[in-house]
Write a protein that holds these residues in place. Structure first.
Motif, PDB file in Angstrom:
ATOM      1  N   ALA A  14      40.233  39.087  50.594  1.00 37.74           N
ATOM      2  CA  ALA A  14      41.606  38.992  50.105  1.00 37.74           C
ATOM      3  C   ALA A  14      42.299  37.803  50.756  1.00 37.74           C
ATOM      4  O   ALA A  14      42.120  37.539  51.951  1.00 37.74           O
ATOM      5  CB  ALA A  14      42.382  40.265  50.407  1.00 37.74           C
ATOM      6  N   LEU A  15      43.082  37.094  49.958  1.00 31.24           N
ATOM      7  CA  LEU A  15      43.961  36.041  50.449  1.00 31.24           C
ATOM      8  C   LEU A  15      45.369  36.615  50.455  1.00 31.24           C
ATOM      9  O   LEU A  15      45.890  37.008  49.403  1.00 31.24           O
ATOM     10  CB  LEU A  15      43.897  34.814  49.546  1.00 31.24           C
ATOM     11  N   VAL A  16      45.993  36.683  51.610  1.00 31.79           N
ATOM     12  CA  VAL A  16      47.346  37.220  51.729  1.00 31.79           C
ATOM     13  C   VAL A  16      48.298  36.057  51.973  1.00 31.79           C
ATOM     14  O   VAL A  16      48.181  35.343  52.970  1.00 31.79           O
ATOM     15  CB  VAL A  16      47.448  38.256  52.859  1.00 31.79           C
ATOM     16  N   VAL A 136      39.965  34.532  42.622  1.00 26.98           N
ATOM     17  CA  VAL A 136      41.240  33.819  42.649  1.00 26.98           C
ATOM     18  C   VAL A 136      41.086  32.604  43.560  1.00 26.98           C
ATOM     19  O   VAL A 136      40.524  32.706  44.658  1.00 26.98           O
ATOM     20  CB  VAL A 136      42.380  34.707  43.195  1.00 26.98           C
ATOM     21  N   HIS A 137      41.572  31.459  43.084  1.00 29.72           N
ATOM     22  CA  HIS A 137      41.516  30.228  43.865  1.00 29.72           C
ATOM     23  C   HIS A 137      42.949  29.798  44.197  1.00 29.72           C
ATOM     24  O   HIS A 137      43.793  29.699  43.299  1.00 29.72           O
ATOM     25  CB  HIS A 137      40.796  29.126  43.089  1.00 29.72           C
ATOM     26  N   GLY A 148      39.050  34.004  46.880  1.00 31.33           N
ATOM     27  CA  GLY A 148      38.744  35.382  47.232  1.00 31.33           C
ATOM     28  C   GLY A 148      38.699  36.254  46.000  1.00 31.33           C
ATOM     29  O   GLY A 148      38.854  35.781  44.865  1.00 31.33           O
ATOM     30  N   ASP A 149      38.513  37.557  46.236  1.00 32.24           N
ATOM     31  CA  ASP A 149      38.487  38.519  45.137  1.00 32.24           C
ATOM     32  C   ASP A 149      39.883  38.988  44.755  1.00 32.24           C
ATOM     33  O   ASP A 149      40.080  39.602  43.706  1.00 32.24           O
ATOM     34  CB  ASP A 149      37.655  39.738  45.554  1.00 32.24           C
ATOM     35  N   LEU A 150      40.858  38.700  45.618  1.00 33.67           N
ATOM     36  CA  LEU A 150      42.215  39.205  45.431  1.00 33.67           C
ATOM     37  C   LEU A 150      43.173  38.270  46.151  1.00 33.67           C
ATOM     38  O   LEU A 150      42.859  37.750  47.219  1.00 33.67           O
ATOM     39  CB  LEU A 150      42.321  40.614  46.031  1.00 33.67           C
ATOM     40  N   LEU A 151      44.348  38.042  45.542  1.00 29.85           N
ATOM     41  CA  LEU A 151      45.413  37.291  46.209  1.00 29.85           C
ATOM     42  C   LEU A 151      46.667  38.143  46.205  1.00 29.85           C
ATOM     43  O   LEU A 151      47.113  38.596  45.147  1.00 29.85           O
ATOM     44  CB  LEU A 151      45.668  35.951  45.524  1.00 29.85           C
ATOM     45  N   VAL A 152      47.215  38.358  47.387  1.00 31.26           N
ATOM     46  CA  VAL A 152      48.389  39.217  47.555  1.00 31.26           C
ATOM     47  C   VAL A 152      49.599  38.365  47.898  1.00 31.26           C
ATOM     48  O   VAL A 152      49.611  37.673  48.911  1.00 31.26           O
ATOM     49  CB  VAL A 152      48.162  40.272  48.659  1.00 31.26           C
ATOM     50  N   GLY A 153      50.625  38.423  47.054  1.00 32.72           N
ATOM     51  CA  GLY A 153      51.881  37.751  47.334  1.00 32.72           C
ATOM     52  C   GLY A 153      52.761  38.654  48.174  1.00 32.72           C
ATOM     53  O   GLY A 153      53.401  39.567  47.647  1.00 32.72           O
ATOM     54  N   ALA A 154      52.754  38.420  49.482  1.00 32.84           N
ATOM     55  CA  ALA A 154      53.589  39.183  50.415  1.00 32.84           C
ATOM     56  C   ALA A 154      54.533  38.211  51.100  1.00 32.84           C
ATOM     57  O   ALA A 154      54.804  38.323  52.292  1.00 32.84           O
ATOM     58  CB  ALA A 154      52.718  39.914  51.429  1.00 32.84           C
ATOM     59  N   ASP A 155      55.036  37.251  50.307  1.00 33.31           N
ATOM     60  CA  ASP A 155      55.799  36.132  50.865  1.00 33.31           C
ATOM     61  C   ASP A 155      57.299  36.260  50.652  1.00 33.31           C
ATOM     62  O   ASP A 155      58.015  35.266  50.559  1.00 33.31           O
ATOM     63  CB  ASP A 155      55.269  34.794  50.340  1.00 33.31           C
ATOM     64  N   GLY A 156      57.787  37.489  50.605  1.00 30.59           N
ATOM     65  CA  GLY A 156      59.207  37.762  50.731  1.00 30.59           C
ATOM     66  C   GLY A 156      60.079  37.415  49.542  1.00 30.59           C
ATOM     67  O   GLY A 156      59.609  37.157  48.437  1.00 30.59           O
ATOM     68  N   VAL A 312      45.871  38.911  41.032  1.00 34.38           N
ATOM     69  CA  VAL A 312      47.018  38.477  41.831  1.00 34.38           C
ATOM     70  C   VAL A 312      48.050  39.597  41.805  1.00 34.38           C
ATOM     71  O   VAL A 312      48.306  40.185  40.742  1.00 34.38           O
ATOM     72  CB  VAL A 312      47.643  37.181  41.274  1.00 34.38           C
ATOM     73  N   LEU A 313      48.629  39.918  42.937  1.00 33.15           N
ATOM     74  CA  LEU A 313      49.622  40.994  42.947  1.00 33.15           C
ATOM     75  C   LEU A 313      50.757  40.673  43.909  1.00 33.15           C
ATOM     76  O   LEU A 313      50.643  39.810  44.779  1.00 33.15           O
ATOM     77  CB  LEU A 313      48.971  42.330  43.292  1.00 33.15           C
ATOM     78  N   LEU A 314      51.875  41.374  43.712  1.00 35.16           N
ATOM     79  CA  LEU A 314      53.079  41.207  44.524  1.00 35.16           C
ATOM     80  C   LEU A 314      53.359  42.488  45.298  1.00 35.16           C
ATOM     81  O   LEU A 314      53.249  43.590  44.742  1.00 35.16           O
ATOM     82  CB  LEU A 314      54.280  40.882  43.641  1.00 35.16           C
ATOM     83  N   THR A 315      53.745  42.352  46.567  1.00 36.11           N
ATOM     84  CA  THR A 315      54.108  43.511  47.366  1.00 36.11           C
ATOM     85  C   THR A 315      55.402  43.235  48.121  1.00 36.11           C
ATOM     86  O   THR A 315      55.865  42.101  48.218  1.00 36.11           O
ATOM     87  CB  THR A 315      53.011  43.853  48.397  1.00 36.11           C
TER      88      THR A 315
END
Length: 385
Positions: A14-16, A136-137, A148-156, A312-315
């Motif tokens: 995962a890319l966070v 995801v690149h 990676g297999d997943l990119l997580v948008g945890a960037d506020g 790609v997802l948002l948290t």
């Protein structure tokens, strides 16, 4: 074998994006179920507290437990009573309501200490995302590339991932701001201590609310004498000239939604201290008088129509920004992270797992947003439309 007993012959990666609390909650939770994780933080320097105090919610403790994080010492400071004061400092109401308050610094230090330093990358500002099949690149402004297999948008609140996935969606201003400060416990005059010490204290007026509670010291200390008083005052600021003045810093730069500690303009600081002298009760005036660096944040609302876009997802605040009256922003980010790790743990179909995760987390996010808007508008005397 991962800490939860699952075999992971080929760890997924995962890319966070975002190295603050939301990103570290996600990173530590995914590592706990066997994922490889790299965290990318746009800032080149170590992060420091932009938010001050945080009410320690059960979701945060669950996230620590899930990730196997053992904090060194207490995570927070207990408060005992909730007090409601009038303008003169008289107690209008007192309720026994024990709870624990922590600080951004304390949680961040514990999370960062648990995450391997070689996988935490500073100075990595995301510039682009591409998806191919099930990968995801990511490209970064410094020329770095990662996949990676997943990119997580945890960037506020100012999420780059959200801007790339949902270019038309952005936070909206709620009509008021919160002025904030922190005071070392030893600096508060003795006359102000009896009401404020280890209590959660409010002054509610027709169109404003001030509150304070104790949090750990800047170094995370929770011993008596080494803690801090954290105060907040919600005041209206009309969009346009008034809000522009509040959000213009000491160098004349108009900030997007907050002025960090040490950057408040002299004019705004003078106005705020004069307002406090006229409207705050004596104990709260003592807090403000002994605050060296006042900071201010515009209250915002945000909810996204969806949280998952392929891989790609948002948290956290990248997806939903609840009003601070809910005391739910940090808890929501922690809950998003644990739910995500549980959904992905051992699954052969991550895409289906992400959709199921989105259904539950999106519904809870919407519910928190609605609750926060109702509460905030009632507190501030703002009519609902």
């Amino acid at each position: 074998m991962d800490p939860h007993g699952k075999s992971s012959p080929t760890p997924r990666k995962a890319l966070v994006i975002g190295g603050s609390l939301g990103g570290l909650f996600t990173a530590t939770a995914l590592r706990a179920v066997g994922w490889e994780v790299d965290v990318f933080e746009r800032s080149t320097a170590d992060l420091d507290s932009r938010g001050g105090g945080i009410v320690l919610q059960p979701e945060v403790l669950r996230a620590f437990s899930f990730a196997g994080i053992s904090a060194h010492g207490a995570l927070g400071v207990r408060s005992h009573d909730r007090l409601f004061l009038d303008h003169g400092g008289e107690v209008l109401d007192r309720q026994l309501m024990p709870q624990t308050q922590t600080s951004w610094n304390t949680l961040y230090a514990a999370l960062l200490d648990h995450f391997p330093a070689e996988h935490y990358h500073r100075g990595a500002a995301l510039s682009g995302i591409e998806q191919h099949e099930h990968t995801v690149h990511a490209t970064f402004a410094n020329g770095r590339k990662a996949h990676g297999d997943l990119l997580v948008g945890a960037d506020g609140a100012g999420s780059t991932v959200r801007q790339l996935m949902l270019p038309g969606v952005a936070p909206s201003y709620a009509g008021y701001v919160v002025w904030r400060g922190l005071v070392d416990e030893c600096r508060l005059p003795a006359a102000a201590r009896p009401l404020l010490h280890e209590n959660f204290v409010f002054q509610q007026d027709r169109d404003s609310m001030m509150l304070q509670y104790m949090v750990p010291g800047a170094d995370g200390a929770t011993a008596s004498g080494r803690r801090r008083f954290n105060w907040l005052w919600y005041l209206k600021a009309e969009p346009g000239v008034a809000l522009d003045a509040v959000l213009t810093d000491r160098n004349g730069k108009r900030r997007s939604h907050s002025i960090p500690p040490g950057m408040l303009s002299a004019e705004q600081e003078r106005w705020f201290r004069q307002t406090a002298a006229a409207r705050a009760n004596p104990a709260f005036r003592a807090l403000i008088d002994n605050t060296d660096q006042i900071f201010v944040q515009a209250i915002q609302d945000l909810q996204v129509p969806r949280m998952v876009f392929g891989r790609v997802l948002l948290t956290g605040d990248a997806a939903f920004i609840p009003r601070p009256h809910t005391a739910g922003s940090t808890a929501k980010a922690a809950a998003n992270a644990v739910a995500l790790a549980k959904a992905l743990d051992g699954t052969a179909d991550p895409d289906h797992a992400l959709e199921i995760w989105q259904q539950g987390e999106h519904a809870q996010g919407e519910q928190m947003i609605r609750w926060g808007i109702r509460m905030g508008n009632r507190i501030m005397g703002i009519a609902m439309h």
